[in-house]
Design a protein around this motif. Sequence first.
Motif, short mmCIF file in Angstrom:
data_model
loop_
_atom_site.label_atom_id
_atom_site.label_comp_id
_atom_site.label_asym_id
_atom_site.label_seq_id
_atom_site.Cartn_x
_atom_site.Cartn_y
_atom_site.Cartn_z
N UNK A 208 0.85 -1.19 0.00
CA UNK A 208 0.00 0.00 0.00
C UNK A 208 0.89 1.24 0.00
N UNK A 209 0.47 2.25 -0.75
CA UNK A 209 1.29 3.46 -0.89
C UNK A 209 0.46 4.70 -0.58
N UNK A 210 1.12 5.70 0.01
CA UNK A 210 0.43 6.96 0.32
C UNK A 210 -0.10 7.64 -0.93
N UNK A 211 0.64 7.52 -2.03
CA UNK A 211 0.23 8.16 -3.28
C UNK A 211 -1.08 7.59 -3.82
N UNK A 212 -1.48 6.43 -3.33
CA UNK A 212 -2.70 5.80 -3.81
C UNK A 212 -3.85 5.95 -2.82
N UNK A 213 -3.70 6.91 -1.91
CA UNK A 213 -4.81 7.29 -1.03
C UNK A 213 -5.38 8.59 -1.57
N UNK A 214 -6.60 8.56 -2.06
CA UNK A 214 -7.18 9.69 -2.79
C UNK A 214 -8.32 10.31 -1.97
N UNK A 215 -8.40 11.66 -2.06
CA UNK A 215 -9.44 12.40 -1.34
C UNK A 215 -10.25 13.25 -2.31
N UNK A 216 -11.53 13.42 -2.02
CA UNK A 216 -12.42 14.25 -2.82
C UNK A 216 -13.40 14.96 -1.88
N UNK A 217 -14.16 15.91 -2.42
CA UNK A 217 -15.07 16.70 -1.58
C UNK A 217 -16.53 16.28 -1.74
N UNK A 218 -16.84 15.39 -2.70
CA UNK A 218 -18.23 14.96 -2.92
C UNK A 218 -18.28 13.44 -3.16
N UNK A 219 -19.49 12.90 -3.00
CA UNK A 219 -19.66 11.45 -3.23
C UNK A 219 -19.50 11.12 -4.72
N UNK A 220 -19.98 12.03 -5.57
CA UNK A 220 -19.82 11.80 -7.00
C UNK A 220 -18.36 11.83 -7.42
N UNK A 221 -17.55 12.57 -6.63
CA UNK A 221 -16.10 12.59 -6.91
C UNK A 221 -15.50 11.21 -6.70
N UNK A 222 -15.95 10.49 -5.68
CA UNK A 222 -15.43 9.13 -5.45
C UNK A 222 -15.85 8.21 -6.59
N UNK A 223 -17.08 8.37 -7.03
CA UNK A 223 -17.56 7.56 -8.15
C UNK A 223 -16.75 7.83 -9.41
N UNK A 224 -16.39 9.11 -9.60
CA UNK A 224 -15.59 9.47 -10.78
C UNK A 224 -14.20 8.85 -10.71
N UNK A 225 -13.59 8.87 -9.51
CA UNK A 225 -12.28 8.22 -9.32
C UNK A 225 -12.34 6.75 -9.76
N UNK A 226 -13.39 6.05 -9.32
CA UNK A 226 -13.50 4.61 -9.60
C UNK A 226 -13.62 4.37 -11.10
N UNK A 227 -14.42 5.15 -11.78
CA UNK A 227 -14.60 4.94 -13.21
C UNK A 227 -13.32 5.22 -13.99
N UNK A 228 -12.55 6.21 -13.54
CA UNK A 228 -11.28 6.52 -14.21
C UNK A 228 -10.24 5.42 -14.01
N UNK A 229 -10.22 4.82 -12.82
CA UNK A 229 -9.23 3.78 -12.52
C UNK A 229 -9.60 2.43 -13.11
N UNK A 230 -10.89 2.21 -13.37
CA UNK A 230 -11.38 0.96 -13.97
C UNK A 230 -10.86 -0.29 -13.22
N UNK A 231 -11.21 -0.41 -11.96
CA UNK A 231 -10.72 -1.56 -11.18
C UNK A 231 -11.51 -2.83 -11.48
N UNK A 232 -10.96 -3.96 -11.05
CA UNK A 232 -11.69 -5.23 -11.12
C UNK A 232 -12.66 -5.36 -9.95
N UNK A 233 -12.33 -4.68 -8.85
CA UNK A 233 -13.17 -4.71 -7.65
C UNK A 233 -13.32 -3.29 -7.11
N UNK A 234 -14.54 -2.98 -6.64
CA UNK A 234 -14.76 -1.75 -5.87
C UNK A 234 -15.53 -2.10 -4.61
N UNK A 235 -15.06 -1.55 -3.46
CA UNK A 235 -15.69 -1.80 -2.16
C UNK A 235 -16.24 -0.48 -1.65
N UNK A 236 -17.52 -0.47 -1.27
CA UNK A 236 -18.16 0.79 -0.86
C UNK A 236 -19.32 0.50 0.08
#
Length: 280
Positions: A205-233
Motif C-alpha cells: 500500500x502506498x500513500x500516493x494511492x490514497x485519494x481524497x475528494x469533496x463529494x460522493x460523485x467525486x469518489x464515483x468518478x475516481x472509480x470509473x477513471x481507474x477501472x478496477x476489477x473490484x470496488x468496495x463501498x
Amino acid sequence: MEFSPATSIVSQSMADSLAQHVLNLLKRLRNGCNRRIAEIILTLFNHKHAGTLGAVAGFAIAVIFSWKFLRPSTKPKRIQRKFINSESTSRSTGHALEVASYSQVDDDEIDESSRQVKLTGEQIMRKRLNGGRKMTCQLLGVILEENSPEDLLKHATVRPLVMETLLEISKYCEVYLMERILDDESGDRILFALEEAGLFRTGGLMKDKVLFCSTESGRSSFVRQLEPDWHVDTNQEIISQLSRFIRNQLHISTVSSFAMGSNIFVSESLNHYFSEERDV
C-alpha cells in the motif's frame, strides 16, 4: 490276592519273550514277502509274453508301494503339522498386513479429503478475488471505524481486524483507498492513522494511492477513471451506479434492501468476505 516279587519278574519275562516272538514272526513274514516278490520279478523277466509281463510287473510294483506307504511313521505327521502351522501363521500375517494396508489407504483418503475441504487463507483470498488485479476501496465504514466525514474532523481510527485482510489483498491487487473529506486536516489524520497501523511498511500500500475528494460523485468518478476489477463501498447509490462499469463490487452493509446484480456481493465487513471460507 497278593503277588510276590518273584511272580512279577516271571510275568515281565514272559511278556518280553512274547513280544520278541511276535517281532521275529513279523521279520520272517517280511523276508518271505521280499523273496516271493523277487521270484515273481525274476520270472517276469524270463517270460516271453509281453502282456502278461506288464500285468504281473504292475501288480508287483503296486504291492511294493502299498507295503512302503502302509508302514507306520510319525515323522510325516510332524512335518504336516509344522506345514499347517506355518501356513496358518502366513495367512494371519498376510491378513494383518492387508488390514493395515487398507487402514493406511483409508487414512490417506481421509487426510486428502480434509485437505481438499479445508482451504488455506491464501486459497480463499485467490478464489474471492477471482483473478482481480486492481481494487478501489472506500475508507469510512470499511477501513476506518468512523462512518462520516464529520467524524474525521476529530479523529481517524483503523479497524484492527481489517488491517491484516487489506495487507493480504495488496499482495495480489493494486489497491487505491479513497474518501470524501471536509478539510485537509482530515486527510492528514487519515494518512497518519494508516501509517501508524503499519499499512505502508510492506510496500503493498502506498500513500500516493490514497485519494481524497469533496463529494460522493467525486469518489464515483475516481472509480470509473481507474477501472478496477473490484470496488468496495458502503454507499448503496454508488454501488448501483457503478454496476454497469465495474466487474465486481462488494457492498459493505449489514442488510441490503435493493435487488443486486450477479456482480454485486454483500458482506458485513471486508475481512469477513475475503477471509471466511463459507460460500467460497
